[in-house]
Write an enzyme that holds these catalytic residues in place. Structure first.
Site, short mmCIF file in Angstrom:
data_model
loop_
_atom_site.label_atom_id
_atom_site.label_comp_id
_atom_site.label_asym_id
_atom_site.label_seq_id
_atom_site.Cartn_x
_atom_site.Cartn_y
_atom_site.Cartn_z
N LYS A 127 -10.66 -0.52 10.13
CA LYS A 127 -10.83 -1.75 9.32
C LYS A 127 -11.17 -2.93 10.24
O LYS A 127 -11.42 -4.03 9.78
CB LYS A 127 -9.56 -2.04 8.53
CG LYS A 127 -9.27 -0.95 7.49
CD LYS A 127 -8.00 -1.22 6.74
CE LYS A 127 -7.46 0.00 6.05
NZ LYS A 127 -8.16 0.35 4.81
N GLN B 2 -4.84 -5.21 7.00
CA GLN B 2 -5.82 -6.17 6.49
C GLN B 2 -5.70 -7.52 7.20
O GLN B 2 -6.50 -8.42 6.94
CB GLN B 2 -5.65 -6.38 4.98
CG GLN B 2 -5.79 -5.12 4.16
CD GLN B 2 -7.21 -4.55 4.18
OE1 GLN B 2 -8.17 -5.22 4.58
NE2 GLN B 2 -7.36 -3.31 3.76
N CYS C 47 -4.72 2.34 -3.73
CA CYS C 47 -3.49 2.88 -3.12
C CYS C 47 -2.34 1.89 -3.28
O CYS C 47 -1.52 1.72 -2.36
CB CYS C 47 -3.69 3.24 -1.65
SG CYS C 47 -4.94 4.47 -1.38
N HIS D 53 0.86 -1.19 0.00
CA HIS D 53 0.00 0.00 0.00
C HIS D 53 0.90 1.24 0.00
O HIS D 53 2.01 1.19 0.55
CB HIS D 53 -0.84 -0.05 1.29
CG HIS D 53 -1.94 0.96 1.38
ND1 HIS D 53 -1.71 2.28 1.69
CD2 HIS D 53 -3.27 0.84 1.24
CE1 HIS D 53 -2.87 2.92 1.73
NE2 HIS D 53 -3.84 2.07 1.46
N ASP E 178 2.80 -4.41 8.02
CA ASP E 178 1.60 -3.59 7.88
C ASP E 178 0.42 -4.54 8.06
O ASP E 178 0.09 -5.31 7.17
CB ASP E 178 1.62 -2.94 6.49
CG ASP E 178 0.31 -2.26 6.15
OD1 ASP E 178 -0.63 -2.31 6.97
OD2 ASP E 178 0.22 -1.68 5.05
C1 LIG Z 1 -2.65 -2.82 3.64
C2 LIG Z 1 -2.97 -1.42 4.06
N1 LIG Z 1 -2.01 -0.66 4.59
C3 LIG Z 1 -2.24 0.58 5.01
C4 LIG Z 1 -3.46 1.16 4.86
C5 LIG Z 1 -3.66 2.57 5.33
O1 LIG Z 1 -4.57 2.60 6.38
P1 LIG Z 1 -5.11 3.99 6.95
O2 LIG Z 1 -5.56 4.78 5.76
O3 LIG Z 1 -6.22 3.60 7.86
O4 LIG Z 1 -3.98 4.64 7.68
C6 LIG Z 1 -4.50 0.44 4.28
C7 LIG Z 1 -5.83 1.06 4.05
O5 LIG Z 1 -6.41 0.89 3.01
C8 LIG Z 1 -4.25 -0.90 3.88
O6 LIG Z 1 -5.21 -1.65 3.35
#
Ligand SMILES: Cc1ncc(COP(=O)(O)O)c(C=O)c1O
Length: 405
Positions: free
Chosen positions: A226, A203, A363, A123, A200
């Site tokens: 999430k 998910q 993203c 991401h 990270d």
């Molecule tokens: C794998 C992953 N990393 C990071 C993020 C970023 O999360 P946030 O926008 O809640 O900080 C997301 C959100 O879509 C994600 O799916």
């Protein structure tokens, strides 16, 4: 296992799962953000209403109680992912958690000539913070390729890693492909060359049991929204000895020990990383979300999402004009393309059928480049998803196909 029986009573607890005119809403965008159960809404409402006060400062009873509740929320987060209370920093979300690691640990520990290893499927929030720092410091970013079926290729990672690598930062579960990382092996590979492992977990925490100690990770980041909790809050877990040694990254109230114009000393971790009045109600909402998830059981949620993902991949594969991306054992998230139809058009037509999917680059533009598409359609599941959502998705795709001839 018939996991559908899990869903019926659960679904009723989510007021967001109905359309404005009271029809069932087939919400297949939990990967973007999860709907909220009533217990979370109630916890936030109480925290902002009858229980509201600041934390860590007040000498009056309400503030002391709120402080206890806020710190209990930290304990609950720690327990949920197998960490210790003093290893949890509340952040605005995963994005801020990764930026914190980059700006604090990264700025203190990375230097020109060092390397870090990311992967093709990351991401943007696990790419851009490292690029911002790289542009200041001058270390190199290497990119681990994917296997043919769309997992982070850990054999390739093993071959790429050298003692110059100081950090490996991978998604625990891909937000596009649902690919689940063998996180323990990733930790072993990173540690074998003396690098740290950041996961990270955005998910992963909603659909996998996570134990940061058993994995052997060094940093773990996730967002509450999430995980059925509120926006505006998330957490960074960092191994105690690493967090203790990290310098502050934002200055302000709460994170200090003593301030004079000549010199300021800082509070111990994790307080040192929480400058300013924190997201109090949101932290209590996150605690309520974790209690809710634990009440159902992460293993049950995992089996339920496994069942839904497998059924969806099978149903889409039966359509010969649909390409399904990602590995067969992807979890909770299915990305696909309908030949001749832009994902945005598909998403718009599905919306007319009360089916909400995500269409776009998610993203993850480097991953889109790798897949050779500008965007994908993505269905993602949660606790409340069931077979009727898959049926509605399939019917909506069939209708789209008819519209496009
Ligand atoms: C794998 C992953 N990393 C990071 C993020 C970023 O999360 P946030 O926008 O809640 O900080 C997301 C959100 O879509 C994600 O799916």
């Amino acid at each position: 296992m018939n996991t559908q029986t899990l869903v019926r009573p659960v679904r009723a607890q989510f007021p967001g799962l109905l359309t404005a005119d009271g029809q069932p809403w087939h919400y297949l965008d939990t990967g973007a953000t999860a709907q909220k159960p009533q217990v979370v809404i109630d916890a936030v409402t109480r925290a902002l209403g009858t229980d509201y006060a600041t934390v860590h400062r007040g000498v009056y009873a309400r503030s002391a109680e709120m402080t206890l509740a806020y710190e209990a929320a930290r304990r609950r987060v720690a327990g949920f992912i197998g960490g210790a209370e003093h290893e949890i920093v509340f952040t605005r979300g995963a994005t801020e958690a990764i930026n914190l690691v980059a700006q604090s640990w990264g700025a203190a520990n990375l230097k020109a000539g060092d390397r870090i290893l990311l992967s093709v499927l990351e991401h943007h929030s696990n790419i851009v913070p490292w690029q911002l720092l790289r542009d200041r410091i001058g270390f190199a970013i290497d990119v681990c390729p994917l296997t043919d079926d769309g997992r982070i290729d850990l054999d390739a990672a093993e071959a790429m890693l050298t003692p110059a690598h100081k950090l490996v930062a991978f998604a625990h579960v891909s937000n596009v492909l649902g690919s689940v990382l063998d996180a323990k092996r990733a930790a072993e590979l990173a540690h074998a060359v003396g690098a740290k492992l950041l996961l990270d977990g955005c998910q992963a925490v909603p659909r996998l049991p996570v134990d940061v100690g058993a994995i052997g990770a060094d940093f773990y980041a996730f967002s509450a929204h999430k995980l059925y909790g509120p926006t505006g809050i998330g957490a960074l877990w960092a191994r105690s000895e690493i967090l203790e040694a990290m310098p502050p990254w934002q200055g302000g109230g709460s994170m200090i020990d003593r301030v004079t114009f000549e010199k300021t000393t800082y509070a111990p971790a994790p307080t040192r990383f929480e400058a300013g009045t924190p997201a109090i109600a949101e932290a209590l909402g996150l605690a309520a979300a974790i209690e809710f998830v634990e009440g159902i059981g992460v293993d049950e949620i995992n089996a339920h999402e496994r069942d839904l993902t497998d059924k969806t991949r099978d149903a889409l594969r039966r359509m010969n004009d649909v390409t399904v991306f990602g590995p067969d054992d992807g979890l909770g998230i299915v990305s696909f393309a309908l030949r001749g139809v832009h994902p945005h058009d598909l998403g718009t037509i599905l919306d007319e059928e009360n089916v909400a999917i995500r269409a776009g680059h998610h993203c993850a533009q480097p991953l889109m480049d790798h897949l050779g598409v500008p965007a994908t359609a993505r269905a993602s599941f949660g606790i409340y998803s069931d077979d009727s959502d898959i049926d509605a998705l399939v019917a909506g795709i069939e209708r789209t196909r008819r519209i496009f001839g």
